[in-house]
Design a protein around this motif. Structure first.
Motif, PDB file in Angstrom:
ATOM      1  N   PHE A 118      41.728  51.870  45.630  1.00  8.72           N
ATOM      2  CA  PHE A 118      42.395  50.564  45.525  1.00  8.72           C
ATOM      3  C   PHE A 118      42.518  50.230  44.038  1.00  8.72           C
ATOM      4  CE2 PHE A 118      39.345  50.080  49.264  1.00  8.72           C
ATOM      5  CZ  PHE A 118      40.210  50.688  50.152  1.00  8.72           C
ATOM      6  N   ASP A 119      43.726  50.425  43.473  1.00 12.23           N
ATOM      7  CA  ASP A 119      43.822  50.220  42.024  1.00 12.23           C
ATOM      8  C   ASP A 119      44.472  48.898  41.642  1.00 12.23           C
ATOM      9  OD1 ASP A 119      46.487  52.704  41.496  1.00 12.23           O
ATOM     10  OD2 ASP A 119      46.371  50.959  42.788  1.00 12.23           O
ATOM     11  N   ASP A 120      44.854  48.056  42.622  1.00  8.19           N
ATOM     12  CA  ASP A 120      45.391  46.745  42.257  1.00  8.19           C
ATOM     13  C   ASP A 120      44.877  45.675  43.209  1.00  8.19           C
ATOM     14  OD1 ASP A 120      47.541  46.347  44.510  1.00  8.19           O
ATOM     15  OD2 ASP A 120      47.903  48.360  43.734  1.00  8.19           O
ATOM     16  N   ALA A 121      44.650  44.491  42.656  1.00  3.12           N
ATOM     17  CA  ALA A 121      44.193  43.340  43.443  1.00  3.12           C
ATOM     18  C   ALA A 121      44.946  42.100  42.973  1.00  3.12           C
ATOM     19  CB  ALA A 121      42.689  43.143  43.285  1.00  3.12           C
ATOM     20  N   LEU A 122      45.062  41.120  43.850  1.00  2.00           N
ATOM     21  CA  LEU A 122      45.687  39.842  43.510  1.00  2.00           C
ATOM     22  C   LEU A 122      44.659  38.730  43.583  1.00  2.00           C
ATOM     23  CD1 LEU A 122      49.058  39.954  45.527  1.00  2.00           C
ATOM     24  CD2 LEU A 122      48.724  40.382  43.091  1.00  2.00           C
ATOM     25  N   SER A 123      44.683  37.856  42.581  1.00  2.00           N
ATOM     26  CA  SER A 123      43.862  36.639  42.644  1.00  2.00           C
ATOM     27  C   SER A 123      44.798  35.442  42.678  1.00  2.00           C
ATOM     28  CB  SER A 123      42.934  36.552  41.433  1.00  2.00           C
ATOM     29  OG  SER A 123      43.661  36.349  40.229  1.00  2.00           O
ATOM     30  N   TYR A 124      44.337  34.360  43.307  1.00  2.00           N
ATOM     31  CA  TYR A 124      45.178  33.167  43.392  1.00  2.00           C
ATOM     32  C   TYR A 124      44.323  31.907  43.327  1.00  2.00           C
ATOM     33  CZ  TYR A 124      47.971  29.324  45.000  1.00  2.00           C
ATOM     34  OH  TYR A 124      48.594  28.104  45.059  1.00  2.00           O
ATOM     35  N   ARG A 125      44.845  30.928  42.590  1.00  2.00           N
ATOM     36  CA  ARG A 125      44.294  29.563  42.647  1.00  2.00           C
ATOM     37  C   ARG A 125      45.361  28.576  42.189  1.00  2.00           C
ATOM     38  NH1 ARG A 125      39.914  29.068  37.631  1.00  2.00           N
ATOM     39  NH2 ARG A 125      41.274  29.878  35.976  1.00  2.00           N
ATOM     40  N   LYS A 126      45.270  27.361  42.728  1.00  2.00           N
ATOM     41  CA  LYS A 126      46.176  26.280  42.335  1.00  2.00           C
ATOM     42  C   LYS A 126      45.541  25.560  41.154  1.00  2.00           C
ATOM     43  CE  LYS A 126      49.866  23.675  43.109  1.00  2.00           C
ATOM     44  NZ  LYS A 126      50.037  22.859  44.323  1.00  2.00           N
ATOM     45  N   LEU A 127      46.296  25.392  40.076  1.00  2.00           N
ATOM     46  CA  LEU A 127      45.776  24.771  38.864  1.00  2.00           C
ATOM     47  C   LEU A 127      45.965  23.257  38.900  1.00  2.00           C
ATOM     48  CD1 LEU A 127      47.177  27.324  36.234  1.00  2.00           C
ATOM     49  CD2 LEU A 127      44.871  27.239  37.211  1.00  2.00           C
ATOM     50  N   ASP A 128      45.180  22.575  38.074  1.00  2.00           N
ATOM     51  CA  ASP A 128      45.267  21.109  38.021  1.00  2.00           C
ATOM     52  C   ASP A 128      46.631  20.633  37.536  1.00  2.00           C
ATOM     53  OD1 ASP A 128      42.666  20.958  38.886  1.00  2.00           O
ATOM     54  OD2 ASP A 128      41.805  20.802  36.868  1.00  2.00           O
ATOM     55  N   ASN A 129      47.324  21.479  36.757  1.00  2.00           N
ATOM     56  CA  ASN A 129      48.647  21.088  36.259  1.00  2.00           C
ATOM     57  C   ASN A 129      49.754  21.308  37.283  1.00  2.00           C
ATOM     58  OD1 ASN A 129      48.903  23.850  36.273  1.00  2.00           O
ATOM     59  ND2 ASN A 129      49.010  24.086  34.037  1.00  2.00           N
ATOM     60  N   GLY A 130      49.368  21.694  38.503  1.00  2.00           N
ATOM     61  CA  GLY A 130      50.341  21.886  39.572  1.00  2.00           C
ATOM     62  C   GLY A 130      50.929  23.276  39.644  1.00  2.00           C
ATOM     63  N   LEU A 131      50.607  24.121  38.675  1.00  2.00           N
ATOM     64  CA  LEU A 131      51.132  25.481  38.676  1.00  2.00           C
ATOM     65  C   LEU A 131      50.249  26.405  39.513  1.00  2.00           C
ATOM     66  CD1 LEU A 131      52.111  25.854  34.891  1.00  2.00           C
ATOM     67  CD2 LEU A 131      53.627  25.296  36.811  1.00  2.00           C
ATOM     68  N   HIS A 132      50.811  27.540  39.885  1.00  2.00           N
ATOM     69  CA  HIS A 132      50.087  28.547  40.656  1.00  2.00           C
ATOM     70  C   HIS A 132      49.634  29.656  39.708  1.00  2.00           C
ATOM     71  CE1 HIS A 132      51.785  26.691  44.286  1.00  2.00           C
ATOM     72  NE2 HIS A 132      52.945  26.696  43.644  1.00  2.00           N
ATOM     73  N   GLU A 133      48.343  29.925  39.648  1.00  2.00           N
ATOM     74  CA  GLU A 133      47.857  31.030  38.832  1.00  2.00           C
ATOM     75  C   GLU A 133      47.721  32.266  39.714  1.00  2.00           C
ATOM     76  OE1 GLU A 133      44.328  31.116  35.778  1.00  2.00           O
ATOM     77  OE2 GLU A 133      43.656  32.020  37.674  1.00  2.00           O
ATOM     78  N   VAL A 134      48.491  33.286  39.373  1.00  2.00           N
ATOM     79  CA  VAL A 134      48.436  34.560  40.091  1.00  2.00           C
ATOM     80  C   VAL A 134      47.993  35.639  39.109  1.00  2.00           C
ATOM     81  CG1 VAL A 134      49.708  36.280  41.427  1.00  2.00           C
ATOM     82  CG2 VAL A 134      50.279  33.844  41.655  1.00  2.00           C
ATOM     83  N   GLY A 135      46.899  36.296  39.444  1.00  2.00           N
ATOM     84  CA  GLY A 135      46.407  37.382  38.605  1.00  2.00           C
ATOM     85  C   GLY A 135      46.678  38.720  39.254  1.00  2.00           C
ATOM     86  N   ILE A 136      47.292  39.617  38.504  1.00  2.00           N
ATOM     87  CA  ILE A 136      47.465  40.997  38.966  1.00  2.00           C
ATOM     88  C   ILE A 136      46.410  41.809  38.232  1.00  2.00           C
ATOM     89  CG2 ILE A 136      48.979  43.019  39.045  1.00  2.00           C
ATOM     90  CD1 ILE A 136      50.638  39.714  38.748  1.00  2.00           C
ATOM     91  N   HIS A 137      45.392  42.251  38.948  1.00  2.00           N
ATOM     92  CA  HIS A 137      44.244  42.928  38.340  1.00  2.00           C
ATOM     93  C   HIS A 137      44.304  44.421  38.666  1.00  2.00           C
ATOM     94  CE1 HIS A 137      42.509  38.965  37.511  1.00  2.00           C
ATOM     95  NE2 HIS A 137      42.914  38.647  38.746  1.00  2.00           N
ATOM     96  N   ILE A 138      44.263  45.227  37.632  1.00  2.00           N
ATOM     97  CA  ILE A 138      44.420  46.672  37.775  1.00  2.00           C
ATOM     98  C   ILE A 138      43.137  47.361  37.310  1.00  2.00           C
ATOM     99  CG2 ILE A 138      45.874  48.650  37.202  1.00  2.00           C
ATOM    100  CD1 ILE A 138      47.310  46.312  38.653  1.00  2.00           C
ATOM    101  N   ALA A 139      42.720  48.372  38.054  1.00  2.00           N
ATOM    102  CA  ALA A 139      41.494  49.101  37.707  1.00  2.00           C
ATOM    103  C   ALA A 139      41.513  49.508  36.235  1.00  2.00           C
ATOM    104  CB  ALA A 139      41.369  50.336  38.596  1.00  2.00           C
TER     105      ALA A 139
END
Length: 718
Positions: A285-306
């Motif tokens: 598994f060489d890629d993962a996604l992270s997600y959280r809603k930020l206080d500024n209303g934007l969506h933080e999406v992280g693309i995490h690679i080994a």
């Protein structure tokens, strides 16, 4: 002759017409050089140049004799020939059939045709020097003879043993190896009749059609058995099927603990919701996604690679082996990995409920999927869940299950990103791929088309986003005059002639494609949408892809036509692609404000990676073809509906709709008439009955023979 020449050149003749003669001489010389092997008389020269007035005819004759005196021309009987050294070129052999080959010269659109007797025992793929001796009919091609074999592409071949009382032959599987290999009994290494073996050529018998002499270096097993055939493919393409001992030892020595020293300089994202989505049978598994809603209303999406580069020191034993392999290879029943299992399936794999070191591309997106902020750098994550594509799709379809809100929101953003991408000219190629249901011995029980649903496209869209933004970030990071050297994945614009041929092809299925309007991507996308789910989809998509340029790795900062990106790279799969490893290293180098690295060195690495990628793709196709042939060998005898997928001078190729397997009806076996090949219209025509079989025709066929060794299926029309 010289006396006559002087007479004609006297008193005012040559001086009076000096300028005119000079021009004529150039025309004459060009005519002789047009085909240096063709002798011409003065009268023939005059005729071909269309000269009518007597003075010009005399001047031409004078010019020819002067060039003879100067050694520019040579006499051949009553005619003359260009006195030039034969042109010698360097190129790669493309051995078409037992009778002739083409020598492909780099940077030259015109190949050199060589008869097999003039090949000097060169084989397909060899680098050779070829002497151009003449031009072919109608000046369509150069003809020549091989003068030197500069570099052998291979000296080992896979084949099947055929025994005789006092000797044996190995019949190579490789279709472009047109001679069998002679083996003395003492060099068989215990091989028996019909065994698959690897044979090494040890001696050639001069320049002719005699078989080379070889010795068996490995016995793979009985022809037709799964292990023997798969190992044949591995050997045929020169794939490494095991790691050297020193490489495995180096991997085993790497510590697996993640402590405070390993976290230094990393963004800690372990508390943010993170998961992976991969195929059911995936182990790395060489890629993962992270997600959280930020206080500024934007969506933080992280693309995490080994973070493979953390474990793979540049220039180390492990790194050298990874570079040499350059890519993982996915055959039908196994993977030949780029990295040892200790790295690919354990240390680097983003397994759930474990802290993992990663390289992140973290984006802040608005509700429309537009990137408002971005950050690149090393991270540490903790995956909360490992999803298969099927499990993620269930959440999208049912709206229920763990992490359903995050997956649905990411899917919504992905679709908006994709919409914008297509508005900017991206092209949708949804090629039909197949997978096999195999029994415990590797026998195919069924062929199953791979279906790409929204869960697949969700992951794909965020990987594309990361690859694109990383490339743009490095390209635009200009703190100096010199351009930053980087590894790009480029895709050139298609060739107009190939597009025109494809347009003609598509019309035979009833689809009109307008490539002249200027909006190429819209035309192609309209066609792709129109054929989705139809019998001709696979055939048309395959031909369309062949009309496109090939994607490659390069340091040249060009765009990607198919994706409609000005700059694109490969950042998201370092466990299975070495270019991604280089991208990680270079990205960190420039994040640390490093200077541009040696471009030529990295271009050489790109060429190597592209070549290894092609080798892997060819091997994967060969393994699929083998299983398709084996499946049709075991399938029930019945009639199959199909589409004519290719027409050649030797046969008609048909793709069977039910199994997606392609076979050929040989023209030699069509005994109801004599059929002529109409190359311009992609069809054959019966000489008497005028029956036409055209590319794209729907036909019914029956399997009459299968050949596992050659990986071919012979068909007949019903």
């Amino acid at each position: 002759m010289k006396k006559n020449k002087k007479k004609r050149s006297g008193a005012g003749g040559r001086k009076k017409h000096a300028l005119k003669e000079k021009g004529l001489s150039e025309f004459v010389l060009k005519l002789y050089h047009k085909d240096p092997s063709r002798p011409l008389s003065p009268r023939q020269v005059v005729k071909e140049l269309g000269i009518r007035d007597r003075k010009s005819k005399l001047l031409i004759e004078d010019a020819i004799f002067k060039m003879l005196d100067d050694g520019i021309l040579a006499r051949k009987g009553n005619r003359f020939i260009a006195n030039v050294e034969p042109e010698t070129l360097s190129g790669t052999v493309d051995y078409v059939n037992p009778n002739f080959a083409y020598i492909e010269v780099a940077g030259d659109d015109e190949d050199v045709w060589v008869h097999s007797r003039d090949m000097l025992n060169a084989l397909d793929g060899d680098t050779v020097n070829v002497k151009v001796t003449s031009r072919g009919k109608a000046n369509r091609k150069r003809e020549g003879e091989v003068t030197e074999i500069v570099k052998r592409d291979r000296n080992q071949f896979v084949g099947k043993v055929q025994m005789n009382p006092n000797y044996a032959f190995v019949v190579p599987d490789f279709r472009k190896m047109h001679v069998d290999i002679f083996v003395f009994p003492e060099n068989l290494k215990g091989a028996k009749p019909n065994d698959k073996v690897i044979v090494e050529i040890v001696k050639w018998h001069g320049n002719g059609n005699k078989s080379p002499v070889g010795k068996v270096v490995e016995v793979l097993g009985k022809a037709g058995e799964n292990e023997a055939e798969i190992h044949s493919i591995i050997a045929e393409f020169g794939l490494p099927y095991k790691f050297p001992g020193n490489v495995l030892k180096a991997a085993d020595k790497i510590p697996g603990e993640i402590g405070k020293p390993e976290l230094k300089g990393r963004k800690d994202m372990r508390d943010i919701t993170t998961f992976t989505i991969d195929p059911e049978d995936a182990k790395d598994f060489d890629d993962a996604l992270s997600y959280r809603k930020l206080d500024n209303g934007l969506h933080e999406v992280g693309i995490h690679i080994a973070d493979v580069t953390y474990y793979l020191d540049e220039g180390s034993t492990l790194d050298k082996e990874a570079f040499e392999r350059a890519t993982s290879v996915y055959l039908v029943d196994r993977t030949i990995p780029m990295l040892p299992e200790r790295l690919s399936n354990e240390l680097c794999s983003l397994r759930p409920n474990e802290d993992k070191l990663t390289f992140g591309a973290v984006f802040e997106l608005n509700d429309q999927g537009k990137v408002m902020n971005e950050w690149f750098g090393r991270t540490v994550i903790h995956s909360d869940r490992r999803f298969t594509y099927e499990e993620a799709q269930e959440r999208l379809d049912s709206g229920e299950g763990d992490f359903v809100d995050e997956i649905k929101l990411l899917d919504t953003l992905a679709k908006k990103i994709k919409k914008e991408r297509f508005q900017k000219g991206a092209i949708a190629f949804e090629t039909v791929e197949v997978k096999f249901k195999l029994d415990e011995k590797g026998k195919p029980l069924g062929i199953i088309p791979k279906v790409r649903k929204d869960a697949h496209k969700l992951i794909e869209e965020f990987m594309l986003l990361a690859n694109k933004r990383v490339a743009e970030f490095v390209y635009n990071k200009q703190n100096r005059k010199e351009q930053n050297t980087f590894i790009y994945r480029t895709h050139d614009d298609p060739d107009p002639e190939k597009l025109n041929s494809f347009s003609i092809f598509a019309k035979k299925f009833g689809h009109s494609v307008d490539f002249k309007s200027g909006n190429l991507s819209n035309s192609l996308n309209g066609l792709m949408g129109a054929i989705e789910g139809k019998p001709e989809q696979n055939v048309l998509e395959s031909i369309a892809i062949r009309a496109m340029a090939k994607a490659k790795y390069t340091t040249e900062a060009k765009g990607h036509f198919g994706l409609a990106f000005p700059h694109y790279s490969h950042f998201t799969s370092p466990i299975r692609r070495y270019p991604d490893v280089m991208v990680h290293r270079l990205l960190q180098h420039y994040l640390d404000d490093g200077k541009p690295v040696d471009k030529d060195d990295y271009e050489d690495r790109c060429v190597h990676s592209s070549e290894r990628e092609k080798r892997a793709a060819d091997a994967e196709r060969a393994s699929i073809k083998y299983k398709q042939v084996e499946y049709m060998q075991l399938a029930e005898t019945k009639d199959y509906e199909g589409i004519v997928s290719g027409v050649t001078e030797w046969g008609v190729y048909v793709e069977m709709t039910e199994t997606k397997c392609e076979g050929m009806v040989r023209l030699a076996d069509m005994d109801d008439d004599f059929y002529e090949y109409d190359e311009d219209n992609y069809r054959i025509i019966g000489k008497r009955n005028k029956r036409m079989i055209t590319l794209g025709d729907k036909v019914t066929v029956r399997v009459v023979d299968t050949d596992i060794d050659r990986r071919t299926i012979d068909l007949e029309f019903v």
